[in-house]
Scaffold this motif. Sequence first.
Motif, mmCIF file in Angstrom:
data_model
loop_
_atom_site.group_PDB
_atom_site.id
_atom_site.type_symbol
_atom_site.label_atom_id
_atom_site.label_comp_id
_atom_site.label_asym_id
_atom_site.label_seq_id
_atom_site.Cartn_x
_atom_site.Cartn_y
_atom_site.Cartn_z
ATOM 1 N N SER A 1 0.960 -1.427 -0.076
ATOM 2 C CA SER A 1 0.096 -0.103 -0.058
ATOM 3 C C SER A 1 0.917 1.352 -0.088
ATOM 4 O O SER A 1 0.351 2.409 -0.484
ATOM 5 C CB SER A 1 -0.956 -0.034 1.279
ATOM 6 N N ALA A 2 2.177 1.183 0.449
ATOM 7 C CA ALA A 2 2.889 2.473 0.655
ATOM 8 C C ALA A 2 3.640 2.749 -1.066
ATOM 9 O O ALA A 2 4.016 3.533 -1.293
ATOM 10 C CB ALA A 2 3.983 2.239 1.422
ATOM 11 N N LEU A 3 3.587 1.578 -1.825
ATOM 12 C CA LEU A 3 4.191 1.795 -2.969
ATOM 13 C C LEU A 3 3.046 2.509 -4.205
ATOM 14 O O LEU A 3 1.819 2.753 -3.794
ATOM 15 C CB LEU A 3 4.428 0.528 -3.601
ATOM 16 N N PRO A 4 3.676 3.148 -5.020
ATOM 17 C CA PRO A 4 2.675 3.845 -6.009
ATOM 18 C C PRO A 4 1.689 2.921 -6.546
ATOM 19 O O PRO A 4 2.132 1.764 -6.974
ATOM 20 C CB PRO A 4 3.751 4.429 -7.167
ATOM 21 N N SER A 5 0.656 3.451 -6.838
ATOM 22 C CA SER A 5 -0.460 2.576 -7.495
ATOM 23 C C SER A 5 -0.424 2.726 -9.026
ATOM 24 O O SER A 5 0.108 3.875 -9.339
ATOM 25 C CB SER A 5 -1.889 3.054 -7.012
ATOM 26 N N LEU A 6 -0.667 1.987 -9.604
ATOM 27 C CA LEU A 6 -0.930 2.205 -11.211
ATOM 28 C C LEU A 6 -1.867 1.364 -11.920
ATOM 29 O O LEU A 6 -2.232 0.135 -11.577
ATOM 30 C CB LEU A 6 0.483 1.462 -11.849
ATOM 31 N N ASN A 7 -2.873 1.961 -12.418
ATOM 32 C CA ASN A 7 -4.224 1.506 -12.997
ATOM 33 C C ASN A 7 -4.288 1.785 -14.460
ATOM 34 O O ASN A 7 -4.182 2.944 -14.824
ATOM 35 C CB ASN A 7 -5.200 1.939 -12.165
#
Length: 470
Positions: free
Chosen positions: A58-64
């Motif tokens: 959850s602390a990592l960047p999200s990518l969608n």
Amino acid sequence: MKNLILTIFLISILSGKSQSAWDLQTCIKYALNHNIGLKQRALNNEVNKNTTEQSKGSALPSLNAGASHVYNFGQTIDRFTNTFANTQVLSQNFYISSNVVLWSGLSQYNNIKSNEYNYLSGVELLKQQQNDLSLSIANAYIGVIFSEEIVKISQNQYSVTVEQFERTSKLVTAGALAKSVEYDIKAQLANELVNVTSAKNNYQISLLTLKQLMNLDSVTNFNIERPQISLEDGQLLENNLQNIYETSLKTQPSIKSNEYSILSAESYLKATKGRISPTLSFNASMGTGTSGLAKDILGVQATGKSSLIGYTNSGEGVYAPEFDYITKPKSFSNQFNDNVNKSLGFTLNIPLYNGLQTHTSIKNAKINALNARFAKDLTEQNLFKSIAQAHANAKAALDKYNASKYSVEAAEESFKYAEQKFNAGVISALDFSTSKNRLFAAESNLLQAKYDYVFKLKVLDYYQGKPLEF
């Protein structure tokens, strides 16, 4: 009668040869591998481990990324051509976006630490359950050895009575003894046969108890190894109570589990407090799309017609020629490239009021952290009480064992003289049976004291983190 006692011993010998022998460590290992409760605890630990990994992710960047394929019916404004459409129009949209939290009052970091400590606490709980099960297996294992020793004693007593009965029968036949003496010995023989049967049943029950603790039901011919157990009077005094307790604080998984629980609760409290802090995040996105209304202009041609576009100052009409545009639908690839849009941005979220949710969460987290410390203190207190009780029990068991040895020696001497007197006709069969029963009780008490003392020593070894072995 000889055939009966011979049959009993042959059954014992043959059954012993047909059974496979398990030592204590093998029994413990099997139980640890097949206990359902331990498997459930291990699965719970896997869930906690997955929760820890998820909090790190959850602390990592999200990518969608996403896409849409839409048919529009009726009047609308096309987002790509910015024109009105009143017919069926196909539009497509494609996007990719990313978001990362740059600052959240270290809430994410402390949440990760809380989950890690919670997982480690569960690992130690599993070890504690394994140790508790191992101790129960050791107790049942010793119980099997004890019950088998009782079988041997009862069989020996029965064998002696059989010999005495045969001798008495001959004397009665010769007229040297009254028939009532033979009846008395026969009654004693029947009672001791009951004792043999009862002892064997207790032995089978002890085996069943051990097998059930091991969750073992596939081995029918199950038997255990009989270790050589020697007792030393000073064995208990190797460590005093305080040394055992201090060692247990370093080795007992339950203490380590509580320590990790405290760290987990404190980290969660920090994570909860971090929610008061503003949250700064960075986001980026890129998208494109296509529309069925988009067209490329190939050329222009006059229609020969004109249309009024205005008037002069004198009131004369002004006309302009009309033209038709020659077009073709714009290709997918051109639209995909031409309609690309990109965005970069920062978002700052300042919590002002959320129905006291954060405030309540902080208060509850403080209570949980304090409760975790109380739980550790309570565990340490109970541990000291258990060790003190085990130490006292071991001392009492040693004293009982030493006293029982003297009792057996005295009972053996008494029975030896009673047997001689009975054979000489000096004492009655009742006195002889009483002396014999007294010896049996003394031998049984000695065995019970011996194995009780052995188990009490194993309990002290358990608290010191020593392996349970003979």
